[in-house]
Design an enzyme around this catalytic site. Structure first.
Site, PDB file in Angstrom:
ATOM      1  N   HIS A  99       0.857  -1.187   0.000  1.00 35.44           N
ATOM      2  CA  HIS A  99       0.000   0.000   0.000  1.00 35.44           C
ATOM      3  C   HIS A  99       0.892   1.235   0.000  1.00 35.44           C
ATOM      4  CE1 HIS A  99      -3.020   2.937   1.353  1.00 35.44           C
ATOM      5  NE2 HIS A  99      -3.911   2.089   0.877  1.00 35.44           N
ATOM      6  N   GLU A 152      -7.927  -4.537  -0.889  1.00 32.87           N
ATOM      7  CA  GLU A 152      -8.424  -5.138  -2.113  1.00 32.87           C
ATOM      8  C   GLU A 152      -8.327  -6.664  -2.104  1.00 32.87           C
ATOM      9  OE1 GLU A 152      -6.329  -2.517  -2.244  1.00 32.87           O
ATOM     10  OE2 GLU A 152      -7.577  -0.942  -3.144  1.00 32.87           O
TER      11      GLU A 152
END
Length: 216
Positions: A99, A152
């Site tokens: 991330h 996700e």
């Protein structure tokens, strides 16, 4: 509407939890896009449409389906190590991991993992085992940074288990995020100042010196 029947309460709750988790998340690409457009004095509809354009990118709103495709490509947890090593050697990203902000586990992923396990099924169990295997390999290949599962990774697992078609993953994300966009748009409109970042030229030097003010 999607399935032609009332969903099971646990499935409806799981999707609801996903929507709550993804309402807002700081100045991500789509939210920043919405604020830039709103800062010009454009109407909220234009700002939301611009944000949707940013969300459509595979590295943003399109990530959940690609993370699920990664699980399918690997097949079984035992094959994860070799698959990840090969992908990293080719310079590819492992979708669903890492991330731009978090340097540790994405807290949203932690909650969605529990939601996925609560729904049950083989996909959730395989995803958990796969996460452990992928994380271990990435830690060995990139010890300088922690590439943990992001939101996700389990988003696709939860939505697929609840019966949502893959082409609906990004629109479902948008259903949630549009609420956060509207809050940001309203706040930005109140400032009445346009967002105008500065730029620094990093190209080749000019072919000849640039005259300074006062010369000649």
């Amino acid at each position: 509407m999607l399935l032609g029947e009332e969903p099971a309460p646990e499935a409806a709750r799981a999707v609801e939890q996903y929507l709550v988790l993804t309402v807002d998340h700081g100045f991500n690409a789509s939210t920043f896009t919405a604020r830039v457009i709103a800062s010009t004095g454009a109407d909220p509809g234009a700002a939301v449409v611009g944000a949707l354009g940013a969300l459509s990118g595979p590295l943003h709103g399109g990530a959940p389906s690609r993370a699920l495709e990664t699980l399918e490509a690997i097949g079984e947890p035992e094959a994860a190590d070799a698959w990840v090593r090969s992908a990293v050697a080719r310079g590819e990203r492992i979708m669903g991991f890492g991330h731009p902000v978090y340097r540790t586990v994405d807290p949203r992923s932690v909650m969605l993992r529990e939601v996925a396990l609560g729904l049950g099924g083989g996909l959730a169990a395989r995803a958990v085992a796969m996460e452990e295997a992928i994380t271990a390999t990435l830690a060995e290949l990139h010890p300088e940074q922690r590439l943990a599962a992001n939101v996700e990774y389990y988003a696709g697992v939860v939505m697929a288990t609840c019966g949502l078609a893959r082409e609906l993953f990004t629109p479902t994300f948008a259903v949630s995020r549009v609420i956060g966009w509207c809050a940001h748009i309203d706040e930005q409109a109140g400032s009445r100042r346009i967002i105008r970042p500065s730029a620094r030229y990093v190209g080749p030097p000019p072919p000849q010196p640039i005259p300074q003010l006062g010369e000649g």
